[in-house]
Design an enzyme around this catalytic site. Structure first.
Site, PDB file in Angstrom:
ATOM      1  N   HIS A  33      -1.051  10.076  -2.808  1.00  0.00           N
ATOM      2  CA  HIS A  33      -2.368   9.736  -2.262  1.00  0.00           C
ATOM      3  C   HIS A  33      -3.257  10.969  -2.208  1.00  0.00           C
ATOM      4  O   HIS A  33      -4.451  10.903  -2.495  1.00  0.00           O
ATOM      5  CB  HIS A  33      -2.206   9.153  -0.852  1.00  0.00           C
ATOM      6  CG  HIS A  33      -3.517   8.872  -0.191  1.00  0.00           C
ATOM      7  ND1 HIS A  33      -4.125   9.754   0.670  1.00  0.00           N
ATOM      8  CD2 HIS A  33      -4.358   7.812  -0.290  1.00  0.00           C
ATOM      9  CE1 HIS A  33      -5.268   9.239   1.082  1.00  0.00           C
ATOM     10  NE2 HIS A  33      -5.436   8.068   0.513  1.00  0.00           N
TER      11      HIS A  33
ATOM     12  N   HIS B  18       0.827  -1.199   0.000  1.00  0.00           N
ATOM     13  CA  HIS B  18       0.000   0.000   0.000  1.00  0.00           C
ATOM     14  C   HIS B  18       0.869   1.260   0.000  1.00  0.00           C
ATOM     15  O   HIS B  18       1.563   1.544   0.963  1.00  0.00           O
ATOM     16  CB  HIS B  18      -0.874  -0.038   1.260  1.00  0.00           C
ATOM     17  CG  HIS B  18      -1.852   1.068   1.376  1.00  0.00           C
ATOM     18  ND1 HIS B  18      -1.761   2.057   2.325  1.00  0.00           N
ATOM     19  CD2 HIS B  18      -2.969   1.344   0.652  1.00  0.00           C
ATOM     20  CE1 HIS B  18      -2.769   2.882   2.207  1.00  0.00           C
ATOM     21  NE2 HIS B  18      -3.528   2.486   1.203  1.00  0.00           N
TER      22      HIS B  18
ATOM     23  N   GLU C 275       1.210  -0.566  -5.058  1.00  0.00           N
ATOM     24  CA  GLU C 275       0.000   0.221  -5.258  1.00  0.00           C
ATOM     25  C   GLU C 275       0.300   1.698  -5.471  1.00  0.00           C
ATOM     26  O   GLU C 275       0.526   2.427  -4.508  1.00  0.00           O
ATOM     27  CB  GLU C 275      -0.941   0.102  -4.053  1.00  0.00           C
ATOM     28  CG  GLU C 275      -2.317   0.686  -4.339  1.00  0.00           C
ATOM     29  CD  GLU C 275      -2.838   1.648  -3.282  1.00  0.00           C
ATOM     30  OE1 GLU C 275      -2.079   2.064  -2.395  1.00  0.00           O
ATOM     31  OE2 GLU C 275      -4.020   1.997  -3.382  1.00  0.00           O
TER      32      GLU C 275
ATOM     33  N   ASP D   3      -1.183   5.294  -6.126  1.00  0.00           N
ATOM     34  CA  ASP D   3      -2.362   6.168  -6.240  1.00  0.00           C
ATOM     35  C   ASP D   3      -1.967   7.258  -7.221  1.00  0.00           C
ATOM     36  O   ASP D   3      -0.897   7.870  -7.059  1.00  0.00           O
ATOM     37  CB  ASP D   3      -2.661   6.854  -4.900  1.00  0.00           C
ATOM     38  CG  ASP D   3      -3.162   5.902  -3.822  1.00  0.00           C
ATOM     39  OD1 ASP D   3      -3.932   4.990  -4.137  1.00  0.00           O
ATOM     40  OD2 ASP D   3      -2.783   6.113  -2.656  1.00  0.00           O
TER      41      ASP D   3
ATOM     42  N   GLU E 122      -4.590   2.952  -8.508  1.00  0.00           N
ATOM     43  CA  GLU E 122      -5.817   3.689  -8.183  1.00  0.00           C
ATOM     44  C   GLU E 122      -5.767   5.071  -8.815  1.00  0.00           C
ATOM     45  O   GLU E 122      -4.772   5.780  -8.680  1.00  0.00           O
ATOM     46  CB  GLU E 122      -5.982   3.846  -6.657  1.00  0.00           C
ATOM     47  CG  GLU E 122      -7.249   4.648  -6.333  1.00  0.00           C
ATOM     48  CD  GLU E 122      -7.491   4.910  -4.845  1.00  0.00           C
ATOM     49  OE1 GLU E 122      -6.751   4.358  -4.008  1.00  0.00           O
ATOM     50  OE2 GLU E 122      -8.426   5.676  -4.546  1.00  0.00           O
TER      51      GLU E 122
END
Ligand code: G3P
Ligand code: CA
Length: 329
Positions: free
Chosen positions: A74, A32, A59, A61, A160
């Site tokens: 993020h 993450h 991951e 973002d 994401e």
């Protein structure tokens, strides 16, 4: 909030007893924001550490710069994860948007952003890597993953897109931009998921891309305000997404039993990736992160987002060691 702890004993006994069910499949470990428990989030260094710890996916973002580059952050603002406040040349970029006063990514070109250095946003985590990293572009992240080809099992990207609406004015065809990016990533044989909280945008990208979609759901407090429940129905996504990315608070009832959400998702043929497991921020029902991870694996989640991939892998491995014992039972 004491009610949050009701059922703690029930849930622990239930989950530990269910340990035997774990090793039937390989639950993926998703780093993450990289191995963000150890290094400043969303830096190449944090992704690299995660890959070297053995994470299955990293991951990113994504947000967009003023000149249309996709970069990893993020948040749309910069003060907590970079040293932007120490750059006098950007002092006049600070402004207030919807009550938030800060420096915003979409007010900077990529060249400008690259002059900033990253820092650890959480006070409880190590600061020793502050001032070293830069904000990476998605192209740099893809190249990093590609660089591990042949050196280990292919590392995947679980990407994401943050708040797609916010970037409409910069790129009115963001769906097409992402579809082209996903096509390029897939052509490099890099495993891929695309996640978003905006269901309409997610499905729109899915209409023009083969990328496996993961619908993110945060949930909302229930009527009593002492627990969490779904704020979006799963069923409209049946057959249209590969999976759901769920807030871990949605998986356990307040009496300590498991909710039916995982079963409902699985009955639609959808996987469940749960967020976020943190060694230093436990679900209130657990006393250790190992207990929390064992419970999630036992419940049948298909993926775990975690800031500490090494811990999730170690617990997964420890459960796999039980496999022969279970088989001989
Ligand atoms: O994308 C999964 C999880 O990261 C969602 O929460 O806010 O950490 O991006 P957030
Ligand atoms: Ca995310």
């Amino acid at each position: 909030m004491k009610k949050l702890f009701v059922g703690m004993v029930v849930v622990l006994v239930g989950f530990l007893a269910a340990e035997v069910a774990v090793a039937e499949k390989d639950t993926i470990v998703i780093a993450h924001r990289g191995a963000s428990g150890y290094m400043p989030e969303h830096t190449l260094e944090a992704y690299k550490l995660a890959i070297e710890q053995g994470a299955d996916y990293i991951e990113p973002d994504l947000v967009m710069t003023r000149d249309g580059h996709l970069v990893a952050r993020h948040d749309g603002y910069l003060s907590t994860t970079t040293n932007v406040a120490d750059h006098p040349e950007f002092a006049d970029r600070k402004r207030t948007i919807q009550g938030k006063t800060d420096w915003f990514v979409f007010d900077f070109t990529l060249e400008e952003l690259k002059t900033l250095r990253t820092k650890q946003p959480r006070v409880s985590r190590g600061k020793q890597f502050d001032g070293q990293g830069t904000i990476p572009t998605i192209d740099e992240i893809v190249a990093l993953a590609e660089g591990y080809k042949g050196k280990r099992k292919p590392v995947g990207l679980h990407i994401e897109m943050k708040r797609p609406d916010a970037f409409k004015q910069i790129d009115s065809e963001l769906d097409k931009t992402l579809a082209a990016l996903f096509s390029e990533i897939s052509s490099k044989d890099i495993p891929l998921f695309f996640q978003c909280f905006d269901g309409n945008f997610l499905l729109k990208v899915g209409e023009i891309s083969d990328v496996p979609l993961v619908m993110l759901i945060g949930g909302k407090p229930n009527m009593e305000g002492d627990w969490y429940e779904l704020d979006i129905a799963l069923e409209p996504f049946a057959g249209r997404v590969a999976g759901f990315g769920l807030n871990k608070a949605l998986l356990v009832n307040k009496d300590g039993s498991a909710t039916d959400i995982i079963d409902r998702a699985h009955s639609m043929g959808a996987v469940v990736h749960v967020w976020t497991v943190r060694n230093d921020q436990l679900h209130p029902m657990f006393k250790t992160v190992e207990q929390e991870l064992k419970a999630l694996y036992s419940m049948g989640v298909d993926g775990v987002f975690t800031d500490f991939p090494d811990t999730a892998i170690s617990v997964r491995n420890s459960l796999k060691l039980l496999e022969p014992l279970i088989a001989n039972d």
